[in-house]
Motif scaffolding. Structure first.
Motif, mmCIF file in Angstrom:
data_model
loop_
_atom_site.group_PDB
_atom_site.id
_atom_site.type_symbol
_atom_site.label_atom_id
_atom_site.label_comp_id
_atom_site.label_asym_id
_atom_site.label_seq_id
_atom_site.Cartn_x
_atom_site.Cartn_y
_atom_site.Cartn_z
ATOM 1 N N PRO A 47 -12.373 -66.152 -4.090
ATOM 2 C CA PRO A 47 -12.899 -67.031 -5.135
ATOM 3 C C PRO A 47 -12.138 -68.355 -5.138
ATOM 4 O O PRO A 47 -11.081 -68.472 -4.508
ATOM 5 N N ALA A 48 -12.648 -69.322 -5.852
ATOM 6 C CA ALA A 48 -12.003 -70.636 -5.930
ATOM 7 C C ALA A 48 -10.570 -70.493 -6.437
ATOM 8 O O ALA A 48 -10.247 -69.566 -7.192
ATOM 9 N N TRP A 49 -9.715 -71.441 -5.999
ATOM 10 C CA TRP A 49 -8.331 -71.455 -6.490
ATOM 11 C C TRP A 49 -8.343 -71.460 -8.015
ATOM 12 O O TRP A 49 -9.160 -72.118 -8.641
ATOM 13 N N GLY A 50 -7.455 -70.704 -8.594
ATOM 14 C CA GLY A 50 -7.336 -70.647 -10.053
ATOM 15 C C GLY A 50 -8.195 -69.582 -10.698
ATOM 16 O O GLY A 50 -8.042 -69.288 -11.875
ATOM 17 N N GLN A 51 -9.119 -69.006 -9.936
ATOM 18 C CA GLN A 51 -9.974 -67.934 -10.454
ATOM 19 C C GLN A 51 -9.311 -66.584 -10.161
ATOM 20 O O GLN A 51 -8.687 -66.410 -9.122
ATOM 21 N N PRO A 52 -9.459 -65.611 -11.069
ATOM 22 C CA PRO A 52 -8.884 -64.285 -10.808
ATOM 23 C C PRO A 52 -9.499 -63.647 -9.561
ATOM 24 O O PRO A 52 -10.647 -63.930 -9.203
ATOM 25 N N MET A 53 -8.719 -62.798 -8.903
ATOM 26 C CA MET A 53 -9.208 -62.077 -7.738
ATOM 27 C C MET A 53 -8.861 -60.602 -7.938
ATOM 28 O O MET A 53 -7.800 -60.134 -7.548
ATOM 29 N N HIS A 54 -9.766 -59.884 -8.588
ATOM 30 C CA HIS A 54 -9.521 -58.484 -8.928
ATOM 31 C C HIS A 54 -10.019 -57.508 -7.860
ATOM 32 O O HIS A 54 -9.708 -56.324 -7.923
#
Length: 143
Positions: A47-54
């Motif tokens: 995902p875009a930088w700064g978005q969570p990556m769960h």
């Protein structure tokens, strides 16, 4: 120039080379990790930088290449060490452990991904850096 001044210059040069060896290994891990992260962000894998990556699979991917890069960093440090390669490797390993632990403490409350990921980064610092040093030692003609 007297012998004492020459000896001090030699010691300073060795200390500089020691610091450089550890710094080179550290920078290799950071640059390779962030470069690969950026590539996966640009390709849309992450995902875009700064978005969570769960997503666990994406975190396993990141952990996988970070493990490889940490081994490479240990190898580079051992290769560039002016003496006692494994001592330099252990210095790098403990720096990685300390920074990884600090990163885990800082990021777990932020809920930007699974909690196991920053813990795994910290936990793999010592064995992976050691492995890089061991690989250098095994491949090195001087034993």
């Amino acid at each position: 120039m007297n012998t004492q001044a020459t000896s001090q210059q030699g010691r300073a040069r060795r200390i500089g080379r020691s610091v450089g060896a550890v710094l080179a290994g550290f920078l290799a891990v950071v640059v390779l990790s962030l470069g690969t992260d950026q590539l996966f962000h640009v390709l849309g894998v992450y995902p875009a930088w700064g978005q969570p990556m769960h997503e666990p699979g994406l975190n396993l991917l990141a952990l996988g290449y970070r493990i490889v890069y940490t081994v490479v960093g240990g190898y580079i440090t051992a290769r560039l060490a002016p003496h006692s390669p494994m001592t330099h490797v252990w210095v790098l390993a403990f720096i990685g452990l300390l920074l990884g632990t600090a990163g885990a403490i800082a990021t777990i409350p932020m809920d930007i991904g699974p909690r196991w990921y920053p813990i795994a980064l910290a936990a793999t610092a010592l064995p992976c850096t050691w492995l890089g040093g061991k690989l250098f030692r095994e491949r090195s003609p001087r034993r």
